[in-house]
Write a protein that holds these residues in place. Structure first.
Motif, PDB file in Angstrom:
ATOM      1  N   ALA A  55       1.884  -0.845 -12.007  1.00  0.00           N
ATOM      2  CA  ALA A  55       3.522  -1.119 -12.134  1.00  0.00           C
ATOM      3  C   ALA A  55       4.020  -1.824 -11.434  1.00  0.00           C
ATOM      4  CB  ALA A  55       3.710   0.030 -13.255  1.00  0.00           C
ATOM      5  N   VAL A  56       4.151  -0.949  -9.998  1.00  0.00           N
ATOM      6  CA  VAL A  56       4.940  -0.823  -8.880  1.00  0.00           C
ATOM      7  C   VAL A  56       4.264  -2.479  -8.361  1.00  0.00           C
ATOM      8  CG1 VAL A  56       3.939   0.604  -6.756  1.00  0.00           C
ATOM      9  CG2 VAL A  56       6.290  -0.784  -6.972  1.00  0.00           C
ATOM     10  N   GLU A  69       0.821  -1.204  -0.027  1.00  0.00           N
ATOM     11  CA  GLU A  69      -0.289  -0.073  -0.055  1.00  0.00           C
ATOM     12  C   GLU A  69       0.919   0.870   0.016  1.00  0.00           C
ATOM     13  OE1 GLU A  69      -3.624  -1.696   2.259  1.00  0.00           O
ATOM     14  OE2 GLU A  69      -2.181  -1.263   3.373  1.00  0.00           O
ATOM     15  N   ALA A  70       1.721   1.168   0.557  1.00  0.00           N
ATOM     16  CA  ALA A  70       3.009   2.608   0.469  1.00  0.00           C
ATOM     17  C   ALA A  70       3.410   2.419  -0.674  1.00  0.00           C
ATOM     18  CB  ALA A  70       3.690   2.127   1.723  1.00  0.00           C
ATOM     19  N   ARG A  71       3.936   1.887  -1.266  1.00  0.00           N
ATOM     20  CA  ARG A  71       4.821   1.814  -2.595  1.00  0.00           C
ATOM     21  C   ARG A  71       3.643   1.958  -3.308  1.00  0.00           C
ATOM     22  NH1 ARG A  71       8.167  -4.050  -2.270  1.00  0.00           N
ATOM     23  NH2 ARG A  71       9.191  -3.397  -0.393  1.00  0.00           N
ATOM     24  N   PHE A  72       2.571   1.858  -3.387  1.00  0.00           N
ATOM     25  CA  PHE A  72       1.454   1.921  -4.356  1.00  0.00           C
ATOM     26  C   PHE A  72       1.081   3.708  -4.894  1.00  0.00           C
ATOM     27  CE2 PHE A  72      -3.207   2.682  -5.401  1.00  0.00           C
ATOM     28  CZ  PHE A  72      -3.418   1.998  -6.940  1.00  0.00           C
ATOM     29  N   LYS A 125       3.453   9.996 -10.189  1.00  0.00           N
ATOM     30  CA  LYS A 125       3.478   9.681 -11.810  1.00  0.00           C
ATOM     31  C   LYS A 125       2.383   8.826 -11.765  1.00  0.00           C
ATOM     32  CE  LYS A 125       8.259   7.749 -11.356  1.00  0.00           C
ATOM     33  NZ  LYS A 125       9.281   6.594 -11.589  1.00  0.00           N
ATOM     34  N   GLY A 126       0.852   8.664 -11.016  1.00  0.00           N
ATOM     35  CA  GLY A 126       0.461   8.807 -11.946  1.00  0.00           C
ATOM     36  C   GLY A 126      -0.554   7.342 -11.379  1.00  0.00           C
TER      37      GLY A 126
END
Length: 329
Positions: free
Chosen positions: A239-240, A222-225, A232-233
């Motif tokens: 993608a991550v 959740e943090a990376r998303f 970047k949208g």
């Protein structure tokens, strides 16, 4: 305008399930985060348990049974001298005895007959069904029914630690076949020692070929998303997330792999058996193999599904993946 049901994502997410959460809750939370069309887990963990919970997305769900059938690894702490109605720390205490005189040698002796091929009685608080009703629902109503012993195999059960005294505890490292209940091991150990016992903590360290070192938490995802989405949208956020997914064939990665040329792959995807040169080097008739379309300059190597070796020197489709437009051969 029709509402989107989710993204057509295929792959396996190795999730580290936290304590206090059901496996289905973890699955639904991951499904919403990844915004996928279809998802399923591959063997529930008790809410008390933590550790490896493989989640299959999209076409990977077609191979979830292989993970359900795979061996599992666990680390558990068993509290001796206390019996609970659920056989774990989430239950109500129904009996308590002193463990002051119990020794490591006695614990080892009690564990010896619990290793190898054994018959195990499932706990009442389990998802097994009788006449269509889960046993845990009967248990909550105060009903206890006879459960037939089931064969399981305990490949390994090593003592990691033993803490003697009035509140004795033993920590175990276990490798076992599917369908093994660690809570039943605790019950059997407690009965053998004459003091009762329950599972205090439970951690799944391995599911088939997958280990805890490969897992990621929901909070990390959740943090990376959120970070990528803000910078970047949405597309970068997804993608991550997708970068954490294993391929759709990950649940069956231990099976031999056969590569077909494009013309053979076309007919295989239509459900037709195809001939394969020297197919028997991959196994005897009936053996299951992974089937790929060989990589070309125009198209990368694509996983087509599973096939079985035929008596005519070919491979017959057994489980075929949907032909996603992005994966056209």
């Amino acid at each position: 305008m029709a509402r989107r049901k989710g993204r057509p994502v295929d792959g396996v997410l190795l999730l580290h399930k936290p304590a206090g959460m059901t496996s289905n809750h973890a699955l639904q939370r991951a499904k919403r985060l990844f915004f996928v069309e279809k998802a399923g887990h591959t063997g529930a963990l008790d809410p008390l348990a933590t550790g490896v919970l493989p989640l299959c997305f999209g076409e990977a769900t077609k191979f979830s049974q292989f993970l359900l059938d795979a061996d599992k690894g666990y680390r558990t702490c068993i509290r001796l001298g206390v019996t609970t109605d659920t056989c774990d720390a989430d239950g109500e205490i129904i009996e308590q005895k002193s463990t002051a005189g119990i020794t490591l040698a006695q614990v080892e002796a009690a564990l010896k007959p619990l290793r190898g091929d054994i018959l195990q009685v499932p706990p009442m608080y389990s998802a097994l069904k009788l006449n269509g009703q889960p046993l845990y629902k009967m248990a909550r109503q105060g009903v206890e029914v006879e459960r037939a012993p089931r064969p399981v195999t305990i490949h390994k059960m090593d003592i990691l630690a033993f803490r003697a005294g009035e509140a004795a505890e033993v920590e175990l490292d276990i490798l076992c076949t599917k369908g093994t209940y660690i809570r039943s091991i605790a019950v059997d150990l407690g009965e053998a020692l004459g003091c009762g016992a329950h599972v205090k903590t439970l951690h799944r360290s391995q599911a088939g070929l997958f280990t805890e070192s490969q897992c990621v938490t929901l909070e990390e995802l959740e943090a990376r998303f959120a970070a990528e989405q803000e910078a970047k949208g949405d597309d970068a956020g997804f993608a991550v997330l997708d970068s954490h997914l294993l391929s759709a064939d990950a649940p069956v990665a231990s099976l031999p792999a056969i590569e077909l040329p494009a013309n053979s792959a076309y007919y295989f995807r239509l459900g037709n058996p195809v001939m394969v040169s020297k197919v028997y080097r991959f196994g005897e008739q009936g053996a299951i193999v992974r089937v790929f379309c060989a990589e070309t300059e125009q198209s990368p190597r694509v996983f087509l599904g599973l096939g079985s070796i035929t008596g005519e020197g070919g491979v017959a489709p057994k489980r075929i993946l949907a032909n996603r437009s992005a994966n056209e051969v």
